[in-house]
Design an enzyme around this catalytic site. Structure first.
Site, PDB file in Angstrom:
ATOM      1  N   HIS A 560      20.156  22.078  44.280  1.00 26.67           N
ATOM      2  CA  HIS A 560      19.726  22.482  42.937  1.00 26.67           C
ATOM      3  C   HIS A 560      19.685  24.009  42.821  1.00 26.67           C
ATOM      4  O   HIS A 560      20.538  24.613  42.185  1.00 26.67           O
ATOM      5  CB  HIS A 560      18.373  21.833  42.623  1.00 26.67           C
ATOM      6  N   HIS A 565      21.680  27.201  39.983  1.00 30.27           N
ATOM      7  CA  HIS A 565      20.991  28.355  39.372  1.00 30.27           C
ATOM      8  C   HIS A 565      21.412  29.677  40.018  1.00 30.27           C
ATOM      9  O   HIS A 565      21.813  30.626  39.345  1.00 30.27           O
ATOM     10  CB  HIS A 565      19.472  28.202  39.547  1.00 30.27           C
ATOM     11  N   HIS A 752      24.698  20.528  37.736  1.00 34.98           N
ATOM     12  CA  HIS A 752      23.282  20.781  37.467  1.00 34.98           C
ATOM     13  C   HIS A 752      22.600  19.554  36.852  1.00 34.98           C
ATOM     14  O   HIS A 752      21.486  19.193  37.249  1.00 34.98           O
ATOM     15  CB  HIS A 752      23.087  22.004  36.571  1.00 34.98           C
ATOM     16  N   ASN A 756      19.295  17.635  38.285  1.00 32.24           N
ATOM     17  CA  ASN A 756      18.113  18.132  37.568  1.00 32.24           C
ATOM     18  C   ASN A 756      17.375  17.078  36.741  1.00 32.24           C
ATOM     19  O   ASN A 756      16.166  16.961  36.822  1.00 32.24           O
ATOM     20  CB  ASN A 756      18.511  19.298  36.652  1.00 32.24           C
ATOM     21  N   ILE A 902      17.175  24.977  32.585  1.00 34.05           N
ATOM     22  CA  ILE A 902      15.855  24.510  33.012  1.00 34.05           C
ATOM     23  C   ILE A 902      15.893  24.229  34.503  1.00 34.05           C
ATOM     24  O   ILE A 902      16.917  23.847  35.025  1.00 34.05           O
ATOM     25  CB  ILE A 902      15.428  23.246  32.233  1.00 34.05           C
TER      26      ILE A 902
HETATM   27 FE   LIG Z   1      17.543  23.323  37.077  1.00 36.45          FE
END
Ligand SMILES: [Fe+2]
Length: 902
Positions: A560, A565, A752, A756, A902
């Site tokens: 993740h 990110h 993602h 997520n 997010i």
């Molecule tokens: Fe995320």
């Protein structure tokens, strides 16, 4: 021509022409001050009246009666902000703009796309003041009229000067009145007050140009805008700046507050790491290598979207949880080491909840986190009551079964860890002098006993039936260090799984290893198997809890954070520094990069920081981020970030032109891979059409200076610690570019989403995925007391190993908000970018992309109802929807947004 300073408009014509008809504005002023550039034409001066809101000034203007002109109306749309929620966060600065508008204007200057053919110089701009002429809750509009002479040619850009004392958010500018139809300029940008910075902003029209095709009148501006965005690399960045620059991760610790909160620099030789956005904050007093965390966390102004998004903007909810809810929890649960006394106490989190007396004063939390925080009508307290995760609703005992544990390696939230066993016996590559004998304790006999005469191990390896979760060599070097920390422990682990004839996986064995200790104990390792005897069964459950904690850590830190990110931030920085906004690849990537820098800044502030949520709730504790750097060093390669290569590298797929999507899967019913390849191909088709449209001549890739600088900077600066590592594709042909861009888009969207949005579904009931295993196995160098406790009440041993109450509830609250789609979520392929709509070929390709994504929904639904796919359908099984493109708001376990927000 001598170089004009950055973003100075070209020498505006010294003369002004009046409007054919002065237009009366809503605020009573005469609003227009048109300027025409026609330096070569002789003009006879005369007086005109020009209004500036309530002021009226007289200027000298020069009409050109012989020249034909067009009346052009400019409408500027400005977004009011939603208020100053984030001001305390320091990563944006909200304000109520409407009150600041009355009587203030925007100065617009139209810029010709072409140079003056006679002089070879830039033409003068045409100036005009735009005045507010309407507003509603959503937006405010400004209008301005221009007379544009035919010699002016096509408008290529508009300069904007903000005459207000505060910045404002410009959504777009539409110029209407040209023969070819309206000209659209999508701004979506904050424009500073001229009183803060006299530099004018330039906005180009939505048309894309490769650098060599840039209209002559815009070339200087194109280059200069990039120079501005790169900045000078000096000083502390101010919140209103737009500068994109690089730095290492040296702001995670806080050594000035406590020496224990010093953290190593991530980025550089010792801990290679992707770069983050440079903020230029001062160094700490106690560690010259660390940047201080005081003050705000800078992200370039246009990366701060919180103030223009709705109240439910994801970052706000994350912020509320870490900033208000977690401290309240810490007050409510006094003993931070207290575990759950029995399993029913875990269930109570979903039924009764946790009383939070502190929240009385924080009523806003109830509005922001309605899913989590409820008011009890007959009591004076607020209650944190968790929603029951979908997995629990469908099957109360889902977490207990080995089959479900195995299924989740293919259809859960970390489908990136499972790999094919290709060599036997298993061996560690670590130094035996430090870590002990490298041979695995999982022997041929153990495996053949567990697969009960199906086949030999050799046959199983040859027929691709043996799979593994391998957390041995990555974690083992950290075991002794982590064991020095309070309240946690660690092992290296290997989990072996067998692919049965019905395409489901069966866990066979877990090996846990501790290296030799500093106080002279030799290496310890033991293999646990799911046998029927009570003692073995409980040890198996405990070993499984350790593996799940390893998988949880790897999921959060590597699959993740690191791979989506963190790895994406340098792409965003390079794209803004090296590709002009009018570059077609900038326009293609931009929606995939929205909100990511802001959410990453928030993560650095509160989630991955020293003593933050991750460190206090995951097994590796303060070594968590270091471990993600080790994973980057040892495992990350650009060419393995695209789905097909990722699957091939783990032995889960081989190229096969006769198979769907050109790849034959080692496990045919691998829900993540099956849906992922569909999505990958859909993205690739769209990117291919897009790239081929803008690069009809393949040689233009190699000669595109911006594109080449972009790719070089990503490889040598943003991911510069890995510049000499394998896996960087060339960028010479359209097919190279298609591969690179498809990879970036996939990582920001499909990858993602897959890791997520199912987090609460699968980890909301933490026995299914504990983030930490706090105690060692009772059979590792046991004391008599430890053994007795285990024998007398093994359930107690498992509960003590699981996260503490405070750890579990903190993680549950964070995962709940991370799994949430806000009502204004931007799903990939739902709405096109304005520039895409304007190019018919691209618009048609987007329509096809959108249609294909809609089709995917049906295909995925059908797969989930097909009982032959045992890894995604069956009694009590949550269907695999994580790669379904669209979703309703909320925690839905589906929906693929454009970007990592997010
Ligand atoms: Fe995320």
């Amino acid at each position: 021509m001598s170089k004009t300073p950055l973003h100075q408009s070209p020498p505006a014509s010294p003369t002004l022409v009046p409007l054919s008809k002065p237009s009366s504005q809503a605020n009573g002023g005469i609003a227009i001050l048109p300027v025409q550039s026609a330096p070569s034409i002789q003009k006879s001066p005369r007086k005109v009246r020009v209004g500036l809101a309530s002021n009226t000034i007289e200027v000298v203007a020069s009409p050109s009666p012989i020249e034909k002109s067009l009346s052009v109306k400019a409408v500027v749309t400005v977004k009011p902000t939603t208020g100053g929620f984030f001001s305390e966060l320091g990563i944006s600065g909200g304000f109520d703009m409407i009150t600041d508008l009355i009587g203030k204007t925007l100065l617009l200057e139209l810029v010709s796309a072409e140079l003056d053919p006679k002089t070879g110089q830039e033409k003068g701009t045409i100036k005009g003041y735009a005045h507010k002429n309407g507003q509603n809750e959503e937006e405010v509009t400004y209008e301005c009229k221009f007379e544009v002479g035919e010699e002016f040619g096509e408008v290529g850009a508009v300069f904007v000067e903000n005459e207000h004392h505060k910045e404002m958010y410009l959504k777009d500018i539409v110029l209407d009145g040209f023969a070819g139809g309206p000209i659209n300029i999508s701004c979506n940008s904050w424009v500073h007050s001229k009183y803060d910075n006299p530099q004018k902003r330039v906005f180009f029209t939505n048309k894309c140009y490769l650098p060599t095709e840039t209209p002559s009148g815009l070339r200087r501006l194109r280059e200069e805008e990039l120079v501005i965005l790169r900045g000078d690399g000096q000083g502390e960045r101010k919140s209103y700046e737009r500068i994109y620059d690089y730095d290492v991760y040296n702001d995670l610790g806080n050594p000035d507050s406590d020496v224990d909160k010093k953290r190593p620099v991530l980025g550089g030789k010792e801990f290679p790491y992707p770069r983050r956005c440079r903020t230029g904050r001062p160094r700490t007093n106690t560690d010259p290598l660390s940047e201080s965390r005081s003050g705000s966390i800078y992200v370039p102004r246009d990366e701060q979207f919180s103030t223009i998004k709705g109240l439910t903007f994801s970052a706000k909810t994350v912020y509320s949880v870490v900033h208000a809810l977690v401290p309240s929890l810490e007050t409510a649960i006094v003993d931070s080491n207290l575990g759950f006394p029995h399993f029913t106490a875990i269930d109570e989190l979903f039924n009764e909840g946790v009383n939070l007396p502190q929240l009385q004063k924080q009523g806003f939390l109830k509005d922001l986190l309605p899913r989590l925080v409820k008011t009890v009508t007959d009591a004076s307290e607020d209650v944190l009551r968790f929603e029951t995760p979908e997995t629990m609703i469908r099957d109360r005992f889902f977490w207990f079964s080995d089959e479900e544990f195995a299924r989740q390696t293919l259809a859960g939230i970390n489908p990136y860890a499972i790999q094919l066993v290709t060599e036997w016996p298993l061996m560690s590559e670590l130094d035996p002098k430090v870590y002990g004998p490298p041979e695995s304790a999982i022997t041929t006999e153990i495996i053949e006993r567990e697969i009960k005469g199906f086949m030999t191990v050799d046959e199983a390896v040859k027929q691709k039936k043996l799979f593994m979760l391998d957390y041995h060599d990555l974690f083992l070097p950290y075991v002794n260090k982590v064991r020095q920390l309070k309240g946690t422990t660690l092992y290296g682990s290997r989990t072996l799984l067998f692919l049965t004839p019905d395409e489901t996986l069966k866990p066979l064995a877990i090996e846990l290893t501790r290296p030799p200790t500093d106080d002279g104990k030799p290496q310890w390792k033991q293999v646990f198997t799911p046998t029927c005897h009570a003692t073995s069964m409980w040890l198996w459950r405990l070993a499984k809890a350790h593996v799940l904690a390893h998988d949880s850590g790897y999921h959060q830190l590597v699959s993740h954070w690191l791979r989506t990110h963190c790895a994406t931030e340098p792409y965003i920085i390079a794209t803004n520094r090296q590709l002009s906004e009018m570059h077609p690849i900038y326009k293609l990537l931009q929606p995939h990069f929205r909100y990511t820098m802001e959410i990453n800044a928030l993560a650095r502030g509160y989630l991955i920081n020293g003593d933050g949520i991750i460190e206090t709730t995951f097994s590796p504790g303060k070594y968590s981020m270091e471990l993600s750097a080790v994973a980057y060093d040892k495992q990350w390669q650009f060419d393995l970030q695209g789905l097909p290569n990722d699957l091939i590298s783990r032995g889960l797929a081989v190229e096969d032109p006769t198979a769907p999507h050109g790849h034959k899967l080692a496990i045919e019913d691998y829900p993540f891979a099956n849906d992922g390849l569909l999505l990958w191909d859909t993205i690739k088709e769209w990117v291919t059409k897009y790239v081929n449209h803008y690069y009809p001549d393949p040689s233009c890739i190699a000669s595109d200076k911006e594109l080449q600088s972009w790719w070089t900077e990503i490889r040598t600066v943003g991911h510069g610690d890995k510049k000499d590592s394998p896996g960087w594709p060339d960028l010479k042909t359209p097919s190279d570019l298609i591969h690179i861009v498809t990879t970036m888009v996939w990582v920001a969207s499909g990858h993602h989403a897959a890791v997520n949005f199912g987090q609460y579904t699968y980890a909301g009931y933490f026995p299914n995925r504990p983030t930490i295993a706090r105690t060692k196995m009772p059979v590792e160098d046991p004391t008599e007391e430890e053994l007795k406790m285990f024998w007398d009440k093994p359930e107690g041993a498992l509960l003590t190993c699981f996260p503490s109450q405070i750890q579990a509830t903190k993680v549950m609250a964070v995962l709940d908000v991370l799994s949430n789609h806000s009502p204004d979520e931007e799903y990939m392929g739902q709405d096109p970018e304005p520039a895409w709509k304007e190019e018919p070929v691209i618009n048609a390709a987007f329509e096809r992309f959108h249609g294909r994504l809609k089709e995917l929904e049906g295909i995925i639904d059908a797969r989930n109802t097909d009982q032959s796919f045992k890894n995604r359908s069956g009694a009590g099984i949550v269907p695999y929807e994580l790669l379904k493109p669209f979703s309703e708001p909320g925690v839905t376990g589906k929906g693929v947004p454009y970007s990592i927000s997010i």
